[in-house]
Scaffold this active site. Structure first.
Site, PDB file in Angstrom:
ATOM      1  N   ASP A 131      -5.031   2.358   3.201  1.00  0.00           N
ATOM      2  CA  ASP A 131      -5.688   1.152   3.710  1.00  0.00           C
ATOM      3  C   ASP A 131      -5.875   1.264   5.221  1.00  0.00           C
ATOM      4  OD1 ASP A 131      -6.604  -1.355   4.347  1.00  0.00           O
ATOM      5  OD2 ASP A 131      -5.022  -2.442   3.293  1.00  0.00           O
ATOM      6  N   GLU A 168     -12.873  23.283  -3.830  1.00  0.00           N
ATOM      7  CA  GLU A 168     -13.779  24.428  -3.709  1.00  0.00           C
ATOM      8  C   GLU A 168     -13.280  25.528  -4.634  1.00  0.00           C
ATOM      9  OE1 GLU A 168     -17.038  26.640  -2.233  1.00  0.00           O
ATOM     10  OE2 GLU A 168     -16.542  24.505  -2.086  1.00  0.00           O
ATOM     11  N   LYS A 187      -9.272   2.610   0.954  1.00  0.00           N
ATOM     12  CA  LYS A 187      -9.962   1.497   1.601  1.00  0.00           C
ATOM     13  C   LYS A 187     -10.215   1.907   3.052  1.00  0.00           C
ATOM     14  CE  LYS A 187      -8.686  -2.777   0.854  1.00  0.00           C
ATOM     15  NZ  LYS A 187      -7.807  -3.986   0.936  1.00  0.00           N
ATOM     16  N   ASP A 210     -19.215  23.743  -3.108  1.00  0.00           N
ATOM     17  CA  ASP A 210     -19.139  23.124  -4.419  1.00  0.00           C
ATOM     18  C   ASP A 210     -19.103  21.604  -4.241  1.00  0.00           C
ATOM     19  OD1 ASP A 210     -18.940  25.702  -5.385  1.00  0.00           O
ATOM     20  OD2 ASP A 210     -16.753  25.612  -5.618  1.00  0.00           O
ATOM     21  N   ASP A 244      -0.938  -2.593  -4.257  1.00  0.00           N
ATOM     22  CA  ASP A 244      -2.153  -2.963  -3.541  1.00  0.00           C
ATOM     23  C   ASP A 244      -3.085  -1.750  -3.475  1.00  0.00           C
ATOM     24  OD1 ASP A 244      -3.843  -4.780  -2.290  1.00  0.00           O
ATOM     25  OD2 ASP A 244      -3.004  -4.454  -0.310  1.00  0.00           O
ATOM     26  N   ASP A 245      -3.266  -1.127  -2.339  1.00  0.00           N
ATOM     27  CA  ASP A 245      -4.164   0.028  -2.209  1.00  0.00           C
ATOM     28  C   ASP A 245      -3.372   1.312  -2.001  1.00  0.00           C
ATOM     29  OD1 ASP A 245      -6.625  -1.562  -2.195  1.00  0.00           O
ATOM     30  OD2 ASP A 245      -5.980  -2.236  -0.218  1.00  0.00           O
ATOM     31  N   ALA A 278     -23.160  27.962  -1.110  1.00  0.00           N
ATOM     32  CA  ALA A 278     -23.139  26.593  -0.589  1.00  0.00           C
ATOM     33  C   ALA A 278     -21.848  25.948  -1.074  1.00  0.00           C
ATOM     34  CB  ALA A 278     -24.361  25.812  -1.076  1.00  0.00           C
ATOM     35  N   ASP A 318       0.836  -1.197   0.000  1.00  0.00           N
ATOM     36  CA  ASP A 318       0.000   0.000   0.000  1.00  0.00           C
ATOM     37  C   ASP A 318       0.874   1.251   0.000  1.00  0.00           C
ATOM     38  OD1 ASP A 318      -2.400  -1.549   0.354  1.00  0.00           O
ATOM     39  OD2 ASP A 318      -1.881  -1.733   2.477  1.00  0.00           O
TER      40      ASP A 318
END
Length: 453
Positions: free
Chosen positions: A257, A451, A292, A446, A253-254, A444, A228
């Site tokens: 995580d 933003e 994840k 975005d 992998d990620d 408000a 990761d």
């Protein structure tokens, strides 16, 4: 160290101390941190450089050679500057007790104090590289093992921690088990496992750090399945861990995580892309999620905690951009942008009965390209592009380019300012969100991670 020697160091380094104080204050203000980390008047500044000597005095003109020696001298509030160049490691500080034991190349076990951390910083404008690729230890390796608390690493490059057998899942670039530590503006890459891993401890900040091109070819669970960019698997009663302004890319992998974490973690203003592939190729490897956000092995547990992922971007990942991973409670996903993932948002949770269900609190998110969403039934979803029916096209964004995201950071270490996936100022993504206690500029918020107006 004797009192007279510390006094001499303080006198030699007065100008440098002033510089450090100013840098710490300016960095804290720029990043919105709450602690300026002031140094005491007695704090010292030391120097380490390739070609230095641990028998030297540790001054700029007579630097030490090793971080181990610097740690033996440094006290809370002190700063150790590392000059540019490569610091090469060929073996750990201890021998492997077995092929599945864990050893460290750099061990930081001396703690600073509240308001007076021990700083291990790159000398301004220079690039110190800690290269672990020549290590031959036949067991699991940690490049940096940080067991102390109130420690601040900044500006270091950490590379090449290997796996030298096929009996283990991974090695690690940085392994943390202390608390109140800061990891700032690090460049971590080519690790055979996670780049930076929070195993334990609370109130740690990972700030403006990159972790990329990590790949565990020799993992015992299969090539590429554990590398990761960032991981946090911390136990209970360790709140306050934050990832802010980080980038994870080309990790097998990620990107991020949080599986098995039993204390809440916040990820904000971070980017993850090209997860789940052998780096530099189109060959699938590990799970491939950008973010994840939790999970406990797919089973329902009664000790699940809420995580927060906000103002972050995930694109071109092999699997989900934002993934609940069978989490048993609803995480907060606010103002994120998912682009060309599979899917962009996957809220697969698990109910107390063990059945699959959608779980998550989703506000102000953009899903565009790839597969938009999955497992949304049961979620608390409002003011997202899929709820509002917002018409999406490339023209709603200043750019949809997938290149340039790894551009150099700004001078203060913050993320580069890019047009990529930023809404156009006059499009349908402006002022269409709802207030989730994040700052916004118009009537408000975005939609998405940026933003604009």
């Amino acid at each position: 160290m004797t009192t007279s020697h510390r006094a001499t160091q303080a006198l030699l380094s007065t100008a440098a101390i002033v510089s450090v104080l100013a840098a710490a204050t300016n960095s804290a203000a720029a990043q919105g941190t709450t602690t300026n980390e002031p140094q005491s008047q007695a704090a010292a500044v030391y120097y380490v450089a390739p070609g230095g000597s641990d028998s030297a005095t540790g001054t700029k003109d007579a630097p030490w050679a090793s971080i181990a020696h610097a740690q033996s001298i440094a006290e809370p509030g002190d700063t150790v500057y590392f000059r540019g160049g490569t610091y090469t490691y060929s073996h750990a500080s201890t021998s492997c007790a077995s092929q599945t034991a864990r050893v460290d190349a750099v061990t930081l076990n001396k703690s600073g104090a509240s308001g007076s951390p021990i700083r291990y910083w790159a000398y301004p404008g220079e690039n110190p590289v800690f290269d672990f690729s020549d290590m031959t230890d036949d067991c699991r390796i940690k490049g940096f093992d940080v067991t102390g608390s109130w420690i601040h690493l900044k500006g270091l490059e950490i590379a090449g921690v290997p796996q030298n057998n096929t009996l283990n899942h991974e090695s690690w670039g940085v392994w943390n088990s202390g608390s109140n530590n800061t990891y700032e503006h690090l460049d971590i890459h080519d690790i055979t496992g996670p780049g930076l891993f929070l195993q334990d401890g609370g109130d740690n900040l990972v700030l403006n750090t990159d972790s990329h091109d990590n790949y565990d070819a020799k993992s015992s669970s299969g090539a590429g399945t554990n590398a990761d960019g960032f991981g946090a698997h911390i136990p209970a009663d360790n709140p306050g861990n934050v990832f802010r302004g980080n980038r994870a890319w080309n990790n097998s992998d990620d990107g991020f995580d949080l599986i098995s974490a039993r204390s809440s973690v916040t990820i904000e203003s971070s980017w993850a892309w090209s997860s789940g592939y052998v780096p530099g190729t189109d060959t699938r490897a590990g799970d491939g999620n950008g973010f994840k956000a939790g999970g406990y092995g797919g089973e329902y547990v009664d000790y699940g905690v809420k995580h927060t992922v906000r103002q972050s971007v995930a694109f071109n990942n092999g699997a989900a951009g934002f993934y609940a991973n069978h989490h048993p409670v609803a995480n907060d996903f606010f103002n994120n942008t998912g682009y060309d993932n599979h899917p962009d948002f996957n809220m697969l949770g698990v109910s107390p009965s063990g059945e699959s269900t959608g779980l998550g609190n989703l506000r102000n998110n953009i899903a565009y390209g790839g597969t938009l969403t999955s497992n949304m039934t049961g979620t608390d979803s409002s003011h997202n592009t899929w709820d509002l029916g917002t018409p999406l096209s490339d023209g709603q964004f200043q750019s949809t380019s997938s290149t340039g995201w790894d551009a150099p950071r700004q001078a203060d270490g913050s993320l580069p300012s890019l047009p990529n996936l930023r809404p156009t100022s006059t499009g349908d993504l402006i002022d269409e969100g709802t207030d989730v206690d994040l700052p916004y500029k118009g009537e408000a918020p975005d939609l998405g991670a940026f933003e604009v107006r």
